[in-house]
Design an enzyme around this catalytic site. Structure first.
Site: not given
Ligand SMILES: *Cc1c(COP(=O)(O)O)cnc(C)c1O
Length: 385
Positions: A224, A258, A260-261, A336, A365
């Site tokens: 997040g 954890e 991701g973004r 299209c 993403y």
């Molecule tokens: C999507 C997700 C993340 C990563 O979230 P980001 O917003 O990309 O940091 C981490 N843990 C879980 C369980 C997720 O579903």
């Protein structure tokens, strides 16, 4: 938007024409992972959420730079194993029996998302001792961001009110609950608010574990950490570090983040060549070799993703080259449908057919949520009758 790194420009110069490419930078991944790591107190665990970008080279790079990987499907689990992840955590509310078995075989820590899933995990473990986290949808509202997954009805996690029953059932089934998974928000841009959320997650876990006889070893505060895809702003890691440094963690408890973004977003660029430039009903359109089937985020979130024009001077064709100067254009894709739009009303100084639009901050993403690849789930069957 920031300048394109020289390595990205060089890679694009060698791309097939018309250009349609994602460029991923290992150096940018490493740099960002080090910056995020530096914001965490010593001894905390940093995992990378593979959902953001599952390209094998990205996953391998971040498996090395982080302590391990968070996966949300069997496809991602296989990627994580191939990448040599030292540690794997498996979340997500739609795990199949085969995925649960594969997770147990891989020694991954499963975050259980419901009572039914807990029973299926115990069954999949088939008498082998299994340790699990329980993902909880807490009663209190989560921090604000682009999506909230807790304190509100969602498919994610066990409702806090049902947690005592689930913990009791885990004991009966011989599943060792080591702690809680509390991922609650996507794209939080406030470092102070995120640190406060993590502090609250740890305090809640300590109190809940004590109340229900759980020997707490694991608190996963999820991801997040935000980036603003419309600008160069990110969550303030200095503010996050200052806030996290004050979090009281009891000995023996592994606190996990954890993201991701934040780890992957700035390590990716989506490039698409302008195939045509045209004006209809008073509006300019740059038609691209590419579109929302490769880069779905602007359509999914309903915003305009900024781009940089990379001029390509070479024009080998015998026919005249379309060109505009000082106008607003809509950057649209090759599909299209009028919904295939990446950016509306973007001012360009000069744009020609054959130039390349580069969309930065597309390492997370981007291609990965462009639906056939989302979470690397298997494709549906096609049953023709
Ligand atoms: C999507 C997700 C993340 C990563 O979230 P980001 O917003 O990309 O940091 C981490 N843990 C879980 C369980 C997720 O579903």
């Amino acid at each position: 938007m920031a300048e394109l790194p020289a390595a990205v420009t060089a890679a694009l110069a060698g791309a097939a024409r018309p250009v349609c490419a994602y460029v991923y930078s290992r150096a940018a991944l490493r740099e960002r992972a080090a910056a995020v790591r530096a914001a965490l107190p010593a001894g905390w665990t940093l995992l990378y959420a593979v959902k953001a970008n599952g390209h094998p080279d990205v996953v391998r790079t971040l498996a090395r730079e982080c302590d391990g990987l968070e996966v949300a499907s069997g496809g991602e689990l296989a990627l994580a194993r191939a990448a040599g992840a030292r540690r794997i955590v498996f979340g997500g509310p739609a795990k199949t029996d085969a995925e649960l078995r594969a997770a147990v075989d891989a020694g991954a820590l499963v975050n259980v998302e419901s009572a039914h899933e807990l029973r299926r995990l115990a069954w999949a473990a088939a008498g082998r001792g299994v340790t699990a986290g329980v993902r909880v949808n807490r009663a209190a509202a989560g921090p604000s961001g682009s999506h909230t997954m807790t304190g509100t009805p969602t498919p994610f996690g066990v409702d806090e009110a049902q947690l005592p029953a689930v913990l009791a059932e885990a004991r009966g089934l011989g599943v060792d609950v080591s702690g809680f998974h509390l991922h609650a928000v996507s794209n939080n841009l406030s470092g102070a608010a995120h640190a406060a959320f993590v502090a609250g997650a740890v305090a809640w876990s300590v109190a809940t574990a004590a109340a229900h006889g759980v020997r707490l070893r694991y608190v996963n505060a999820g991801g997040g950490l935000g980036v603003d895809h419309r600008s160069t702003a990110t969550i303030d890691l200095g503010e996050l570090r200052a806030g996290l440094a004050r979090v009281a963690v009891p000995p023996g408890v592994d606190v996990v983040l954890e993201p991701g973004r934040l780890l992957a977003a700035d390590a990716g660029w989506y490039a698409a060549e302008v195939l045509d430039l045209k004006r209809t009903h008073g509006r300019w359109f740059a038609v691209l070799r590419g579109g929302t089937h490769h880069f779905r985020l602007p359509a999914a979130w309903g915003y305009d993703h900024p781009f940089t024009v990379v001029p390509v001077d070479d024009w080998p064709h015998p026919y005249p080259r379309p060109e505009v100067t000082g106008v607003e254009v809509d950057a649209v894709g090759e599909l299209c449908t009028p919904r295939d739009v990446l950016c509306r009303a973007a001012r360009v100084d000069r744009l020609r057919a054959g130039d390349v639009l580069v969309f930065a901050r597309t390492g997370a993403y981007g291609y990965d949520i462009s639906h056939h690849r989302f979470l690397r789930h298997p494709e549906p069957e096609f049953l023709v009758v």
